[in-house]
Design an enzyme around this catalytic site. Structure first.
Site, PDB file in Angstrom:
ATOM      1  N   SER A 123      32.145  26.964  28.683  1.00 47.61           N
ATOM      2  CA  SER A 123      33.511  26.233  29.320  1.00 47.61           C
ATOM      3  C   SER A 123      34.656  27.716  29.377  1.00 47.61           C
ATOM      4  CB  SER A 123      34.546  25.563  28.415  1.00 47.61           C
ATOM      5  OG  SER A 123      35.848  25.734  28.755  1.00 47.61           O
ATOM      6  N   TYR A 149      38.874  23.569  20.297  1.00 44.50           N
ATOM      7  CA  TYR A 149      37.736  23.348  21.576  1.00 44.50           C
ATOM      8  C   TYR A 149      37.423  24.582  22.188  1.00 44.50           C
ATOM      9  CZ  TYR A 149      35.430  22.207  25.713  1.00 44.50           C
ATOM     10  OH  TYR A 149      34.623  22.524  27.643  1.00 44.50           O
TER      11      TYR A 149
HETATM   12  N1  LIG Z   1      34.724  18.352  32.090  1.00 41.86           N
HETATM   13  C1  LIG Z   1      35.894  20.006  31.695  1.00 41.86           C
HETATM   14  O1  LIG Z   1      36.879  19.323  32.462  1.00 41.86           O
HETATM   15  C2  LIG Z   1      35.070  20.607  31.330  1.00 41.86           C
HETATM   16  C3  LIG Z   1      35.442  21.518  31.513  1.00 41.86           C
HETATM   17  C4  LIG Z   1      34.795  22.866  31.221  1.00 41.86           C
HETATM   18  C5  LIG Z   1      33.564  22.663  29.825  1.00 41.86           C
HETATM   19  N2  LIG Z   1      32.660  21.249  30.026  1.00 41.86           N
HETATM   20  C6  LIG Z   1      31.753  21.564  29.283  1.00 41.86           C
HETATM   21  O2  LIG Z   1      30.895  20.353  29.918  1.00 41.86           O
HETATM   22  C7  LIG Z   1      29.733  19.563  29.303  1.00 41.86           C
HETATM   23  C8  LIG Z   1      29.981  18.419  30.160  1.00 41.86           C
HETATM   24  O3  LIG Z   1      30.988  17.870  29.897  1.00 41.86           O
HETATM   25  P1  LIG Z   1      31.892  16.731  31.324  1.00 41.86           P
HETATM   26  O4  LIG Z   1      32.549  17.020  32.133  1.00 41.86           O
HETATM   27  O5  LIG Z   1      29.948  16.016  31.884  1.00 41.86           O
HETATM   28  O6  LIG Z   1      32.133  16.091  29.873  1.00 41.86           O
HETATM   29  P2  LIG Z   1      30.840  13.751  29.649  1.00 41.86           P
HETATM   30  O7  LIG Z   1      31.850  13.194  30.954  1.00 41.86           O
HETATM   31  O8  LIG Z   1      32.153  13.357  29.449  1.00 41.86           O
HETATM   32  O9  LIG Z   1      29.447  13.802  29.516  1.00 41.86           O
HETATM   33  C9  LIG Z   1      29.662  14.626  28.262  1.00 41.86           C
HETATM   34  C10 LIG Z   1      27.730  14.604  28.096  1.00 41.86           C
HETATM   35  O10 LIG Z   1      27.944  14.661  26.121  1.00 41.86           O
HETATM   36  C11 LIG Z   1      27.434  13.899  25.240  1.00 41.86           C
HETATM   37  N3  LIG Z   1      27.107  14.329  23.870  1.00 41.86           N
HETATM   38  C12 LIG Z   1      28.664  14.395  23.271  1.00 41.86           C
HETATM   39  N4  LIG Z   1      28.498  14.108  21.872  1.00 41.86           N
HETATM   40  C13 LIG Z   1      26.721  14.081  22.200  1.00 41.86           C
HETATM   41  C14 LIG Z   1      26.070  14.566  20.781  1.00 41.86           C
HETATM   42  N5  LIG Z   1      26.633  14.665  19.627  1.00 41.86           N
HETATM   43  N6  LIG Z   1      24.997  14.277  21.555  1.00 41.86           N
HETATM   44  C15 LIG Z   1      24.232  14.061  22.397  1.00 41.86           C
HETATM   45  N7  LIG Z   1      25.250  13.713  23.796  1.00 41.86           N
HETATM   46  C16 LIG Z   1      26.456  14.232  23.310  1.00 41.86           C
HETATM   47  C17 LIG Z   1      27.828  12.397  25.921  1.00 41.86           C
HETATM   48  O11 LIG Z   1      27.164  11.417  25.665  1.00 41.86           O
HETATM   49  P3  LIG Z   1      27.864   9.972  24.923  1.00 41.86           P
HETATM   50  O12 LIG Z   1      28.150   9.612  26.286  1.00 41.86           O
HETATM   51  O13 LIG Z   1      26.650   9.566  24.874  1.00 41.86           O
HETATM   52  O14 LIG Z   1      28.807  10.493  24.575  1.00 41.86           O
HETATM   53  C18 LIG Z   1      27.838  13.191  27.420  1.00 41.86           C
HETATM   54  O15 LIG Z   1      26.436  12.588  28.251  1.00 41.86           O
HETATM   55  C19 LIG Z   1      30.832  19.494  27.721  1.00 41.86           C
HETATM   56  O16 LIG Z   1      29.619  20.318  26.726  1.00 41.86           O
HETATM   57  C20 LIG Z   1      32.123  20.122  28.013  1.00 41.86           C
HETATM   58  O17 LIG Z   1      32.489  20.339  26.905  1.00 41.86           O
HETATM   59  C21 LIG Z   1      33.426  20.732  30.308  1.00 41.86           C
END
Ligand SMILES: NC(=O)c1ccc[n+]([C@@H]2O[C@H](COP(=O)([O-])OP(=O)(O)OC[C@H]3O[C@@H](n4cnc5c(N)ncnc54)[C@H](OP(=O)(O)O)[C@@H]3O)[C@@H](O)[C@H]2O)c1
Length: 249
Positions: free
Chosen positions: A127, A140
């Site tokens: 991130s 986080y």
């Molecule tokens: N959105 C932001 O602002 C942002 C910014 C920077 C970085 N990120 C990072 O980018 C990545 C993706 O985020 P996103 O925004 O796409 O969020 P998201 O839509 O909430 O997707 C997160 C994914 O991770 C999965 N997950 C969570 N815990 C898990 C586990 N124990 N085992 C397997 N899968 C798991 C979730 O699955 P379930 O459906 O089963 O919960 C979901 O498919 C994350 O690592 C997040 O920290 C996000």
């Protein structure tokens, strides 16, 4: 034909990244805690497997079912917007268990086959909050900074074996499920001292008027990190993340 395994494909960045690799001709192993093949376009190059990255048995099963891989994208993760002082230890442990140790466990599980074959790529999605201190994301950010740290060492360790390791740092993306999911761990809203700060930061996170990161930005950044050996160790994804990376130097 090349095969990529992507974690966390049920929504957001992972889902978009799986779509992009499929569209560009790769074999895709899209993993989810609750598999739902209908989320992605039907293709004989797509396999959807169950995977919880915090569960060693689940990891072993998914790796065995996946067969030989050319690339791993560690995308699964979650957030918890809460002041450091108020972060429950269970939430802190869960953040490290998934974001840090889950990513480490997946890396360790896939690396041997890449090292033995002398080729392959691992991309860890962390991130842009690791580039700049912000309130509410302390623990986080620590869980993601830890991934940055071991990834940097790993990149040096495995480069002689022909394995590339890269980081993708997305910016703020209010359009994925991340914010809603993070809401489960939201803390401090009602606190007499922290409350106004938490409310202000949450409004800022949801605001889409400034530069934000789209899921497509992350998918494209992951694509470049996997397919272009010339990409640097760290690739920002999204206009806001690119700006922060320039500021951080
Ligand atoms: N959105 C932001 O602002 C942002 C910014 C920077 C970085 N990120 C990072 O980018 C990545 C993706 O985020 P996103 O925004 O796409 O969020 P998201 O839509 O909430 O997707 C997160 C994914 O991770 C999965 N997950 C969570 N815990 C898990 C586990 N124990 N085992 C397997 N899968 C798991 C979730 O699955 P379930 O459906 O089963 O919960 C979901 O498919 C994350 O690592 C997040 O920290 C996000």
């Amino acid at each position: 034909m090349s095969t990529v395994m992507i974690t966390g494909c049920s929504s957001g960045f992972g889902l978009e990244t799986a779509r992009l690799f499929l569209a560009r001709g790769w074999d895709v192993v899209a993993t989810m805690r609750t598999p739902d093949a209908e989320l992605l376009p039907a293709s004989d190059r797509l396999r959807v497997l169950a995977l919880d990255i915090t569960d060693a048995d689940s990891i072993a099963r998914a790796i065995e079912q996946a067969g030989p891989l050319d690339a791993l994208v560690n995308n699964a993760g979650f957030g918890a917007p809460v002041p450091v002082e108020l972060t429950p230890m269970d939430t802190a442990r869960a953040l490290f268990e998934t974001n840090t140790l889950g990513t480490l466990a997946m890396t360790q599980a896939v690396l041997p086959q890449l090292r033995e074959r002398g080729a392959g790529v691992i991309v860890n999605v962390t991130s842009s909050v690791t580039l700049k201190a912000l309130p509410l994301v302390g623990v986080y950010s620590a869980s993601k900074a830890a991934v940055n740290a071991f990834t940097q060492s790993l990149a040096i360790e495995v480069e002689p074996f022909g394995v590339r390791v890269r980081l993708v740092l997305p910016g703020r993306s209010p359009t994925t499920r991340f914010g809603a999911n993070a809401g489960v761990h939201l803390g401090g809203l009602e606190h007499p001292d922290y409350g106004p700060m938490v409310q202000g930061i949450l409004a800022g996170f949801r605001d889409t008027s400034g530069p934000v990161t789209e899921a497509q930005d992350v998918a494209e950044a992951v694509w470049r990190a996997v397919t272009d050996p010339g990409t640097p160790l760290r690739t920002p994804a999204g206009k806001d993340a690119e700006e922060w990376m320039r500021e951080a130097g």
